[in-house]
Design a protein around this motif. Structure first.
Motif, PDB file in Angstrom:
ATOM      1  N   PHE A  39       5.632   1.214 -50.113  1.00 30.52           N
ATOM      2  CA  PHE A  39       6.559   2.509 -50.711  1.00 30.52           C
ATOM      3  C   PHE A  39       6.806   3.349 -49.471  1.00 30.52           C
ATOM      4  CE2 PHE A  39       6.617   6.981 -52.415  1.00 30.52           C
ATOM      5  CZ  PHE A  39       7.755   6.666 -53.058  1.00 30.52           C
ATOM      6  N   ASN A  43      11.889   9.062 -45.371  1.00 37.18           N
ATOM      7  CA  ASN A  43      12.752   7.921 -44.879  1.00 37.18           C
ATOM      8  C   ASN A  43      13.651   8.321 -43.713  1.00 37.18           C
ATOM      9  OD1 ASN A  43      13.787   5.578 -44.201  1.00 37.18           O
ATOM     10  ND2 ASN A  43      15.080   5.279 -46.011  1.00 37.18           N
ATOM     11  N   GLY A  62       8.903  13.209 -56.548  1.00 34.02           N
ATOM     12  CA  GLY A  62       9.085  11.993 -56.066  1.00 34.02           C
ATOM     13  C   GLY A  62       9.995  11.852 -54.719  1.00 34.02           C
ATOM     14  N   SER A  63      10.670  13.060 -54.444  1.00 35.13           N
ATOM     15  CA  SER A  63      11.707  13.153 -53.377  1.00 35.13           C
ATOM     16  C   SER A  63      11.226  13.184 -52.078  1.00 35.13           C
ATOM     17  CB  SER A  63      12.746  14.414 -53.829  1.00 35.13           C
ATOM     18  OG  SER A  63      11.918  15.625 -53.485  1.00 35.13           O
ATOM     19  N   GLY A  64      10.027  13.348 -51.721  1.00 29.28           N
ATOM     20  CA  GLY A  64       9.317  13.302 -50.428  1.00 29.28           C
ATOM     21  C   GLY A  64       9.121  14.689 -49.904  1.00 29.28           C
ATOM     22  N   ASN A 231      16.045  13.763 -51.455  1.00 31.88           N
ATOM     23  CA  ASN A 231      16.348  12.944 -52.567  1.00 31.88           C
ATOM     24  C   ASN A 231      15.843  11.394 -52.019  1.00 31.88           C
ATOM     25  OD1 ASN A 231      17.308  11.639 -55.118  1.00 31.88           O
ATOM     26  ND2 ASN A 231      19.100  11.171 -54.202  1.00 31.88           N
ATOM     27  N   GLN A 232      15.072  10.888 -52.738  1.00 32.15           N
ATOM     28  CA  GLN A 232      14.493   9.322 -52.635  1.00 32.15           C
ATOM     29  C   GLN A 232      14.016   9.419 -50.718  1.00 32.15           C
ATOM     30  OE1 GLN A 232      17.749   6.995 -53.677  1.00 32.15           O
ATOM     31  NE2 GLN A 232      17.018   6.835 -55.703  1.00 32.15           N
ATOM     32  N   GLY A 233      13.339  10.405 -50.711  1.00 31.60           N
ATOM     33  CA  GLY A 233      12.728  10.300 -49.211  1.00 31.60           C
ATOM     34  C   GLY A 233      13.652  10.652 -47.897  1.00 31.60           C
ATOM     35  N   GLN A 234      14.818  11.022 -48.321  1.00 29.63           N
ATOM     36  CA  GLN A 234      15.917  11.451 -47.296  1.00 29.63           C
ATOM     37  C   GLN A 234      16.499  12.967 -47.706  1.00 29.63           C
ATOM     38  OE1 GLN A 234      18.721   8.137 -47.550  1.00 29.63           O
ATOM     39  NE2 GLN A 234      17.893   7.273 -45.498  1.00 29.63           N
ATOM     40  N   THR A 236      19.728  14.867 -48.013  1.00 27.13           N
ATOM     41  CA  THR A 236      21.029  14.520 -48.146  1.00 27.13           C
ATOM     42  C   THR A 236      21.960  15.701 -47.471  1.00 27.13           C
ATOM     43  OG1 THR A 236      21.009  15.415 -50.311  1.00 27.13           O
ATOM     44  CG2 THR A 236      20.338  13.420 -49.961  1.00 27.13           C
TER      45      THR A 236
END
Length: 383
Positions: A39, A43, A62-64, A231-234, A236
């Motif tokens: 996981f 990122n 969960g966005s990191g 968002n999703q580990g990055q 934006t």
């Protein structure tokens, strides 16, 4: 007006060092990735934060964002990439060797200690002399307006008071960087709003660099000098609150920050200083006041905030972006009213209007209405 066209403000670099290409960042995060097994929590994130900023990491669960905060604190180590604080590489440095303190969402106060003892705990662990320790505790309690509560235990305090004790304890050691993980999440709405302004005032008074993690968009907009949307580990988008709201760079950011109406369409005309978008959802052509990314025929969306839209019973005489529909729902909230309008295509449009006057004949349910907005109000988004 595009971001590139925004006028420069004299002296802006002094007030906003991120606008100065020669300014040296206080924190440098370079291509940081964090994996837990297969996981990827964070990122390839790169980010600069400047001294005395109140920077907010904003994102959903969960966005990191909390993982990135924990790596700055030293509780987690990056899988790859580098983190520098004040020019020093933090690779392998444990939390106690970093110029950082962290305030947790739970506050983590010691229940058997008084307020003063809680605030003094870190100083005592560092071997600070009693006289200096007492002076520092008194200073912190004055700052957070808890002087009369020094002898109380945490269970004798309200949620807002416990939050301020945790803040005083975190600041007592005078860290160069204070990390705050959802610091106001446990407070009710009214108290949270009051505490936001107190937090900004304390940060401005001390000049300490704050980095706040939150999922609350209004909180980030109130607190931050700049916001990083995750968002999703990055990350934006990074920008000042107004920039993030008025000039989102993606559908995700536009939808995540506040309310927005999104009209999908295709580029019909892409001129030097304007564009025309054909949108079946809108049932009309939408004009944008600047050139858009992409070519004629490419899919694109136009984002329009609810408060930018004007509504009336008659079509405006000289407006370019005009839609028509029927009032489906109204929410009266005193100072403002929210309307939901159903277009002929079936798409629903949200409108916010300020209730400045006591209208004798307000627009009501099932009425046919015309909607319009000025050309600069729409933002074209290709991603």
């Amino acid at each position: 007006m595009s971001l590139a066209q925004k006028p420069k403000v004299p002296g802006a670099a002094a007030r906003a060092p991120w606008t100065d290409p020669d300014a040296k960042p206080f924190i440098r995060i370079r291509n940081v990735t964090k994996k837990f097994g297969d996981f990827v929590a964070v990122n390839d994130v790169s980010l600069d934060i400047y001294r005395s900023e109140l920077f907010c990491l904003l994102g959903g669960s969960g966005s990191g964002k909390s993982t990135l905060l924990r790596m700055l604190a030293g509780f987690e180590q990056p899988t790859s990439g580098a983190i520098e604080i004040e020019g020093q590489d933090m690779a392998g440095a444990p939390p106690y060797d970093r110029p950082v303190n962290m305030m947790f969402q739970s506050y983590a106060l010691f229940p058997h200690m008084t307020v003063a003892e809680n605030v003094a705990y870190g100083l005592k662990q560092d071997g600070v002399a009693r006289a200096e320790r007492d002076e520092r505790v008194a200073e912190m309690l004055r700052m957070v307006k808890l002087e009369p509560y020094g002898k109380r235990k945490p269970h004798q305090l309200s949620g807002g008071q416990r939050q301020r004790v945790a803040l005083a304890r975190a600041l007592a050691k005078r860290p160069k960087l204070l990390l705050l993980d959802e610091p106001l999440g446990a407070l009710d709405k009214k108290l949270r709003e009051e505490t936001q302004f107190e937090l900004v005032g304390i940060q401005e008074k001390l000049g300490t660099t704050f980095m706040v993690v939150t999922h609350d968009q209004e909180e980030a907009m109130t607190l931050a000098t700049r916001i990083g949307v995750m968002n999703q580990g990055q990350i934006t988008q990074v920008g000042e609150p107004r920039e993030i709201y008025e000039y989102p760079r993606s559908r995700f950011v536009a939808n995540f920050i506040g309310d927005v109406n999104m009209f999908e369409g295709r580029i019909l005309v892409d001129g030097v200083d304007h564009a025309v978008i054909a949108s079946e959802e809108a049932g009309a052509q939408i004009r944008i006041g600047y050139a858009v990314p992409g070519r004629e025929g490419d899919p694109i969306a136009v984002a329009v905030r609810p408060e930018k839209i004007t509504m009336g019973r008659q079509p405006p005489a000289e407006a370019e972006n005009v839609l028509s529909g029927v009032v489906e729902d109204i929410s009266y909230l005193g100072g403002v009213s929210h309307y939901r309008i159903k277009l002929a295509s079936g798409k629903r449009v949200r409108i916010t209007q300020t209730n400045r006057d006591r209208h004798e004949d307000p627009i009501t349910w099932e009425e046919s209405v015309f909607l319009s907005w000025e050309t600069p109000s729409g933002v074209a988004l290709s991603s």
